[in-house]
Write a protein that holds these residues in place. Structure first.
Motif, PDB file in Angstrom:
ATOM      1  N   ASN A  78      40.574  48.259  69.190  1.00  0.00           N
ATOM      2  CA  ASN A  78      39.383  48.739  68.495  1.00  0.00           C
ATOM      3  C   ASN A  78      38.281  49.060  69.499  1.00  0.00           C
ATOM      4  N   SER A  79      38.146  48.203  70.518  1.00  0.00           N
ATOM      5  CA  SER A  79      37.148  48.449  71.566  1.00  0.00           C
ATOM      6  C   SER A  79      37.467  49.734  72.321  1.00  0.00           C
ATOM      7  N   VAL A  80      38.744  49.928  72.611  1.00  0.00           N
ATOM      8  CA  VAL A  80      39.163  51.133  73.331  1.00  0.00           C
ATOM      9  C   VAL A  80      38.730  52.374  72.574  1.00  0.00           C
ATOM     10  N   MET A  81      38.970  52.393  71.280  1.00  0.00           N
ATOM     11  CA  MET A  81      38.671  53.585  70.494  1.00  0.00           C
ATOM     12  C   MET A  81      37.187  53.704  70.157  1.00  0.00           C
ATOM     13  N   GLU A  82      36.470  52.573  70.099  1.00  0.00           N
ATOM     14  CA  GLU A  82      35.053  52.605  69.726  1.00  0.00           C
ATOM     15  C   GLU A  82      34.143  52.944  70.896  1.00  0.00           C
ATOM     16  N   ILE A  83      34.362  52.310  72.058  1.00  0.00           N
ATOM     17  CA  ILE A  83      33.385  52.434  73.142  1.00  0.00           C
ATOM     18  C   ILE A  83      34.000  52.949  74.446  1.00  0.00           C
ATOM     19  N   GLY A  84      35.243  53.432  74.395  1.00  0.00           N
ATOM     20  CA  GLY A  84      35.927  53.838  75.619  1.00  0.00           C
ATOM     21  C   GLY A  84      35.484  55.190  76.152  1.00  0.00           C
ATOM     22  N   ASP A  85      34.277  55.235  76.729  1.00  0.00           N
ATOM     23  CA  ASP A  85      33.805  56.489  77.334  1.00  0.00           C
ATOM     24  C   ASP A  85      34.720  56.919  78.472  1.00  0.00           C
ATOM     25  N   HIS A  86      35.166  55.931  79.236  1.00  0.00           N
ATOM     26  CA  HIS A  86      36.051  56.183  80.380  1.00  0.00           C
ATOM     27  C   HIS A  86      37.037  55.024  80.445  1.00  0.00           C
ATOM     28  N   ILE A  87      38.314  55.347  80.476  1.00  0.00           N
ATOM     29  CA  ILE A  87      39.360  54.326  80.396  1.00  0.00           C
ATOM     30  C   ILE A  87      40.316  54.475  81.561  1.00  0.00           C
ATOM     31  N   VAL A  88      40.619  53.351  82.207  1.00  0.00           N
ATOM     32  CA  VAL A  88      41.644  53.303  83.253  1.00  0.00           C
ATOM     33  C   VAL A  88      42.762  52.399  82.749  1.00  0.00           C
ATOM     34  N   TYR A  89      43.947  52.965  82.621  1.00  0.00           N
ATOM     35  CA  TYR A  89      45.105  52.209  82.143  1.00  0.00           C
ATOM     36  C   TYR A  89      45.983  51.856  83.333  1.00  0.00           C
ATOM     37  N   LEU A  90      46.172  50.545  83.551  1.00  0.00           N
ATOM     38  CA  LEU A  90      47.004  50.064  84.647  1.00  0.00           C
ATOM     39  C   LEU A  90      48.381  49.677  84.133  1.00  0.00           C
ATOM     40  N   HIS A  91      49.379  49.981  84.935  1.00  0.00           N
ATOM     41  CA  HIS A  91      50.752  49.592  84.615  1.00  0.00           C
ATOM     42  C   HIS A  91      51.438  49.138  85.901  1.00  0.00           C
ATOM     43  N   GLN A  92      51.804  47.861  85.906  1.00  0.00           N
ATOM     44  CA  GLN A  92      52.485  47.274  87.065  1.00  0.00           C
ATOM     45  C   GLN A  92      51.733  47.545  88.369  1.00  0.00           C
ATOM     46  N   GLY A  93      50.417  47.351  88.306  1.00  0.00           N
ATOM     47  CA  GLY A  93      49.604  47.432  89.505  1.00  0.00           C
ATOM     48  C   GLY A  93      49.203  48.814  89.952  1.00  0.00           C
ATOM     49  N   ARG A  94      49.559  49.842  89.190  1.00  0.00           N
ATOM     50  CA  ARG A  94      49.186  51.210  89.549  1.00  0.00           C
ATOM     51  C   ARG A  94      48.398  51.848  88.404  1.00  0.00           C
ATOM     52  N   LYS A  95      47.568  52.823  88.745  1.00  0.00           N
ATOM     53  CA  LYS A  95      46.847  53.556  87.709  1.00  0.00           C
ATOM     54  C   LYS A  95      47.808  54.530  87.048  1.00  0.00           C
ATOM     55  N   GLN A  96      48.118  54.270  85.785  1.00  0.00           N
ATOM     56  CA  GLN A  96      49.076  55.085  85.058  1.00  0.00           C
ATOM     57  C   GLN A  96      48.412  56.262  84.353  1.00  0.00           C
ATOM     58  N   TRP A  97      47.173  56.036  83.883  1.00  0.00           N
ATOM     59  CA  TRP A  97      46.486  57.071  83.094  1.00  0.00           C
ATOM     60  C   TRP A  97      44.995  56.850  83.189  1.00  0.00           C
ATOM     61  N   GLU A  98      44.226  57.926  83.035  1.00  0.00           N
ATOM     62  CA  GLU A  98      42.768  57.843  83.055  1.00  0.00           C
ATOM     63  C   GLU A  98      42.213  58.914  82.134  1.00  0.00           C
ATOM     64  N   GLY A  99      41.220  58.552  81.348  1.00  0.00           N
ATOM     65  CA  GLY A  99      40.620  59.510  80.427  1.00  0.00           C
ATOM     66  C   GLY A  99      39.633  58.816  79.511  1.00  0.00           C
ATOM     67  N   SER A 100      39.308  59.463  78.386  1.00  0.00           N
ATOM     68  CA  SER A 100      38.364  58.899  77.416  1.00  0.00           C
ATOM     69  C   SER A 100      39.111  58.513  76.134  1.00  0.00           C
ATOM     70  N   ASN A 101      38.383  57.860  75.217  1.00  0.00           N
ATOM     71  CA  ASN A 101      39.003  57.490  73.944  1.00  0.00           C
ATOM     72  C   ASN A 101      39.422  58.731  73.156  1.00  0.00           C
ATOM     73  N   LYS A 102      38.740  59.833  73.349  1.00  0.00           N
ATOM     74  CA  LYS A 102      39.133  61.072  72.662  1.00  0.00           C
ATOM     75  C   LYS A 102      40.418  61.648  73.256  1.00  0.00           C
ATOM     76  N   ASP A 103      40.598  61.477  74.556  1.00  0.00           N
ATOM     77  CA  ASP A 103      41.807  61.992  75.215  1.00  0.00           C
ATOM     78  C   ASP A 103      43.062  61.230  74.783  1.00  0.00           C
ATOM     79  N   ILE A 104      42.882  59.969  74.399  1.00  0.00           N
ATOM     80  CA  ILE A 104      44.038  59.131  74.053  1.00  0.00           C
ATOM     81  C   ILE A 104      44.830  59.732  72.897  1.00  0.00           C
ATOM     82  N   ILE A 105      44.132  60.287  71.925  1.00  0.00           N
ATOM     83  CA  ILE A 105      44.806  60.837  70.751  1.00  0.00           C
ATOM     84  C   ILE A 105      45.835  61.896  71.139  1.00  0.00           C
TER      85      ILE A 105
END
Length: 262
Positions: free
Chosen positions: A199-226
């Motif tokens: 809920n926090s991700v979708m409500e206030i995620g102006d800029h999001i860094v998604y980590l997977h196994q110690g590496r940056k897997q994805w980066e974007g905003s809550n709007k980009d996630i869709i």
């Protein structure tokens, strides 16, 4: 603004963080998300100076923290506010005394000046009548707000929030998210939030860094996630069939709106 460049952290023979770079902008809620063990906590501890990475740079407004002397690093830390996962309030202190604590530690202000500032921040988080109450006498949501008040009492340029909605019901979580967002924009703070709360991700995620196994897997905003086609991110965010269906419906709705606007 905080910029991290090519951060690498190793414990023993394990690489916990591998070549992570990102820019955390002022006035925005910058979220770090990922499964347990993905490196979120280690990354934030590197960013605040609790861990020193083996490689990389950590720039606070174009000054590399890793190259600072002790005096400059101490001054920087006074510009950093922390909201801990369990709030970390002192049980033996009142709400007012908890918020006073950083002022007593880091300022030479008069008693009147300190109390004025405490009143200001408690009023800002809607707790103007809770001064003399103890943590055991207030709700979980109120404790979080006390934690936020204490985190901003020194007017920080940077705010780190570790799982701010941990242990809260969904409705109270939304209140805390809104408050963090409002304070971030109002005071132009560079806010970093470590969270599992979607809920926090979708409500206030102006800029999001998604980590997977110690590496940056994805980066974007809550709007980009869709519209993200990253399989690992989608499995993490939309884990249930219900959420997967909700994403598909939202994509169809937004595509429909886009076509109508042409």
């Amino acid at each position: 603004m905080i910029e991290i460049k090519n951060i690498k952290k190793i414990f023993g023979d394990r690489t916990i963080l591998d070549d992570i770079s990102a820019v955390m902008e002022a006035g925005k809620c910058n979220l770090i998300i990922g499964t347990s063990g993905s490196g979120k906590t280690v990354l934030t501890k590197c960013m605040v100076g609790l861990f020193r990475p083996e490689e990389g740079e950590i720039h606070y407004d174009n000054k590399d923290m890793l190259q600072m002397n002790n005096d400059d690093r101490k001054l920087l830390r006074q510009q950093i506010g922390m909201l801990f996962q369990g709030t970390a309030l002192f049980d033996s202190m009142t709400v007012e005394q908890n918020v006073l604590f950083p002022l007593d530690m880091f300022t030479n202000w008069s008693v009147a000046e300190k109390r004025k500032r405490v009143n200001e921040v408690l009023d800002r988080v809607n707790l103007k009548d809770a001064h003399k109450r103890y943590p055991s006498e207030i709700s979980g949501g109120m404790k979080k707000r006390v934690g936020i008040a204490r985190a901003i009492v020194l007017n920080p340029k940077y705010l780190f929030c570790d799982e701010p909605n941990s242990g809260l019901d969904p409705q109270t979580s939304l209140v805390i998210d809104k408050l963090i967002k409002e304070i971030t924009v109002e005071f132009n703070i560079t806010t970093i939030v470590v969270t599992h709360d979607m809920n926090s991700v979708m409500e206030i995620g102006d800029h999001i860094v998604y980590l997977h196994q110690g590496r940056k897997q994805w980066e974007g905003s809550n709007k980009d996630i869709i519209f993200s086609k990253d399989e690992l991110l989608n499995k993490f965010i939309f884990a249930s069939e219900f959420l997967q269906d909700a994403k598909e419906m939202r994509m169809m709705e937004m595509n429909g709106l886009n076509k109508k606007s042409l």
